[in-house]
Structure formats: structure tokens, C-alpha cells
Design a protein around this motif. Structure first.
Motif, PDB file in Angstrom:
ATOM      1  N   CYS A  21      28.155  -5.862  12.565  1.00 57.15           N
ATOM      2  CA  CYS A  21      28.559  -4.818  11.622  1.00 57.15           C
ATOM      3  C   CYS A  21      30.041  -4.941  11.288  1.00 57.15           C
ATOM      4  CB  CYS A  21      28.259  -3.445  12.219  1.00 57.15           C
ATOM      5  SG  CYS A  21      28.614  -2.059  11.131  1.00 57.15           S
ATOM      6  N   ALA A  34      34.878   3.275   1.878  1.00 59.80           N
ATOM      7  CA  ALA A  34      34.629   2.205   2.830  1.00 59.80           C
ATOM      8  C   ALA A  34      33.192   1.694   2.704  1.00 59.80           C
ATOM      9  CB  ALA A  34      34.878   2.691   4.243  1.00 59.80           C
ATOM     10  N   LEU A  35      33.055   0.388   2.887  1.00 55.71           N
ATOM     11  CA  LEU A  35      31.772  -0.279   2.772  1.00 55.71           C
ATOM     12  C   LEU A  35      31.367  -0.787   4.153  1.00 55.71           C
ATOM     13  CD1 LEU A  35      29.509  -1.552   0.983  1.00 55.71           C
ATOM     14  CD2 LEU A  35      31.017  -3.552   0.743  1.00 55.71           C
ATOM     15  N   THR A  36      30.147  -0.486   4.580  1.00 56.38           N
ATOM     16  CA  THR A  36      29.633  -0.953   5.862  1.00 56.38           C
ATOM     17  C   THR A  36      28.566  -2.018   5.610  1.00 56.38           C
ATOM     18  OG1 THR A  36      30.067   1.118   7.022  1.00 56.38           O
ATOM     19  CG2 THR A  36      28.406  -0.331   7.966  1.00 56.38           C
ATOM     20  N   VAL A  70      39.890  -2.869   9.243  1.00 54.24           N
ATOM     21  CA  VAL A  70      38.500  -3.313   9.263  1.00 54.24           C
ATOM     22  C   VAL A  70      37.935  -3.064  10.657  1.00 54.24           C
ATOM     23  CG1 VAL A  70      36.950  -5.277   9.013  1.00 54.24           C
ATOM     24  CG2 VAL A  70      38.951  -5.071   7.519  1.00 54.24           C
ATOM     25  N   ASP A  71      36.821  -2.376  10.733  1.00 52.49           N
ATOM     26  CA  ASP A  71      36.148  -2.133  12.012  1.00 52.49           C
ATOM     27  C   ASP A  71      35.058  -3.188  12.196  1.00 52.49           C
ATOM     28  OD1 ASP A  71      37.678   0.152  12.559  1.00 52.49           O
ATOM     29  OD2 ASP A  71      36.308   1.414  11.404  1.00 52.49           O
ATOM     30  N   LYS A  72      35.070  -3.856  13.354  1.00 50.40           N
ATOM     31  CA  LYS A  72      34.121  -4.932  13.633  1.00 50.40           C
ATOM     32  C   LYS A  72      33.297  -4.579  14.867  1.00 50.40           C
ATOM     33  CE  LYS A  72      37.988  -7.971  12.468  1.00 50.40           C
ATOM     34  NZ  LYS A  72      38.877  -9.009  13.011  1.00 50.40           N
ATOM     35  N   ARG A 125      25.917  -4.834   7.416  1.00 47.33           N
ATOM     36  CA  ARG A 125      25.189  -5.100   8.658  1.00 47.33           C
ATOM     37  C   ARG A 125      24.318  -6.335   8.519  1.00 47.33           C
ATOM     38  NH1 ARG A 125      25.455  -0.774  12.155  1.00 47.33           N
ATOM     39  NH2 ARG A 125      26.132   1.209  11.229  1.00 47.33           N
ATOM     40  N   THR A 174      32.915  -2.780   8.789  1.00 47.61           N
ATOM     41  CA  THR A 174      33.245  -1.691   7.863  1.00 47.61           C
ATOM     42  C   THR A 174      34.652  -1.929   7.344  1.00 47.61           C
ATOM     43  OG1 THR A 174      31.817  -0.119   9.019  1.00 47.61           O
ATOM     44  CG2 THR A 174      33.504   0.797   7.578  1.00 47.61           C
ATOM     45  N   HIS A 198      36.609  -1.243   0.286  1.00 42.75           N
ATOM     46  CA  HIS A 198      36.207  -2.080  -0.846  1.00 42.75           C
ATOM     47  C   HIS A 198      37.440  -2.436  -1.667  1.00 42.75           C
ATOM     48  CE1 HIS A 198      34.234  -3.319  -4.566  1.00 42.75           C
ATOM     49  NE2 HIS A 198      33.116  -3.439  -3.859  1.00 42.75           N
TER      50      HIS A 198
END
Length: 212
Positions: free
Chosen positions: A192, A203-205, A84-86, A207, A194, A197
Motif C-alpha cells: 500500500c 491523497a490517493l491510496t 508518502v505513507d508506505k 494497493r 498513500t 496526487h
């Protein structure tokens, strides 16, 4: 139908994401007076929604729930495996001399003073935060930073910023009195996220607009 006071960022059969405001708990606290929280409000609309991660009470922004145990398990695994990108935004005291940097300081609970966390090189868990200056204030008193946590320790961003001499404005736990007094809320926002799912789609982003 939307949960009271919670803008919905995404809703499908697998996943719910909301924009949690500052000052609201992610999950219930101790005692009936702390029962109101993002989780209870979301579950009032989607009873199968299960919490996947948490934001500090003072932090606003993207908060994700899995619908049902299997979706929760998959999303929780993505967080645990760092898939997970934060991206967070923060206003900090002062302006860093460099434009970008990385903080690598191990963290552990300051048990006699919990929920405070602290840097501990002997017992702390490895913790890494990347930061970048987005905009310094004209008077040099503060700066807007992008914060990217590689690990997800409790209070990580708050402790790391305080440790390098730039505490987050409005932080009641780690900022000195004069920095705390600069804002009625903690100026930290989960802008944000990402993540994969849980249905195995791309991948779901997600915001959430920054309120400061």
C-alpha cells in the motif's frame, strides 16, 4: 492497453501505478540483457511516464510513475519530504518476542560488497522502520510482518530485519542459507502507498494484493 506483465493499479493524465512482480527490475540495468524492466514496459504504453521511486528487483508491489517532468517533480518531492505513507508485508524467519517495535539503525553502502548495505553508526544515514507482527506461523518458524519505513534508504527493510535477528525469507543478500532456501523469491511486498496526487487533489491510496 496495459504494459506486458504489469497489472495497472491507477492511470490518469498525471500518474501511473503498476503492480511490479518479483524478479523484474524497476529501471534498466547495465547491458542489453538487463534492458527489460517495469519502466520500459510502462513507457511502451505511456511514453511520458517517468520513474518516481524504485523497488528492489526481488520486491513486488506498488510502483509509481509521473506523467511528464512536472508530475514527476511533484511526486518525487512528496517522497523526499516524507509525505508518502508506505506499507510493506514480509515473511521473516522466526517470531519476534514483542508484538510491535521500531528499528533505528543508520545505514550506508557496503562499498566493497555493493549493492549490499550495512549498519554504520559513524557514517550511516539515519534510518527508521516500524514493524508489527500480523501472524506467526503455527510452527514458529516464520512470521508475517507489517513494515512501515519512515525513511527510504536502499535495502532498508531487508537490513533492519536481518539486524534484529529476523531476516526476510528468500533474501539472497542478507538471509543465511537456510532462510534463503525457504522461498524461491524474496518475501517482501509493497502492499500500500498513500501519496498526494500531483494535480493537487486529495491523497490517493494505491494497493497491490499480496501474492504470498
Amino acid at each position: 492497453m496495459s504494459p506486458a506483465g504489469l497489472p495497472v493499479l491507477w492511470a490518469d493524465e498525471q500518474l501511473i501505478a503498476v503492480d511490479k512482480p518479483a524478479g523484474m527490475l524497476s529501471v534498466p540495468g547495465r547491458g542489453p540483457e538487463r534492458a527489460d524492466c517495469a519502466a520500459s514496459r510502462v513507457q511502451a504504453v505511456w511514453p511520458d511516464a517517468l520513474i518516481v521511486h524504485r523497488l528492489d528487483m526481488g520486491t513486488s508491489g506498488v510502483l509509481v510513475f509521473g506523467r511528464g517532468p512536472e508530475a514527476q517533480r511533484r511526486l518525487s518531492a512528496a517522497f523526499a519530504e516524507r509525505r508518502v505513507d508506505k506499507r510493506y508485508l514480509a515473511i521473516v524467519a522466526g517470531v519476534p518476542t514483542a508484538h510491535t517495535g521500531t528499528v533505528e539503525l543508520p545505514l550506508i553502502c557496503d562499498w566493497p560488497n555493493r549493492p549490499r548495505q550495512m549498519v554504520d553508526f559513524e557514517r550511516g544515514k539515519p534510518s527508521t522502520t516500524h514493524w508489527r507482527v500480523l501472524q506467526p506461523a503455527a510452527d514458529g518458524a516464520t512470521a508475517r510482518l507489517e513494515l512501515i519505513p519512515f525513511t527510504g534508504r536502499s535495502h532498508q527493510l531487508r537490513v533492519h530485519m536481518q539486524a534484529i535477528g529476523h531476516p526476510i525469507v528468500g533474501d539472497e543478500l542478507y538471509a543465511p542459507a537456510e532462510v534463503l532456501a525457504m522461498s524461491p523469491r524474496l518475501l517482501l511486498h509493497a502492499e500500500c502507498l498513500t501519496l498526494p496526487h500531483p494535480a493537487g487533489e486529495s491523497a490517493l491510496t494505491l494497493r497491490a494484493p499480496c501474492p504470498f
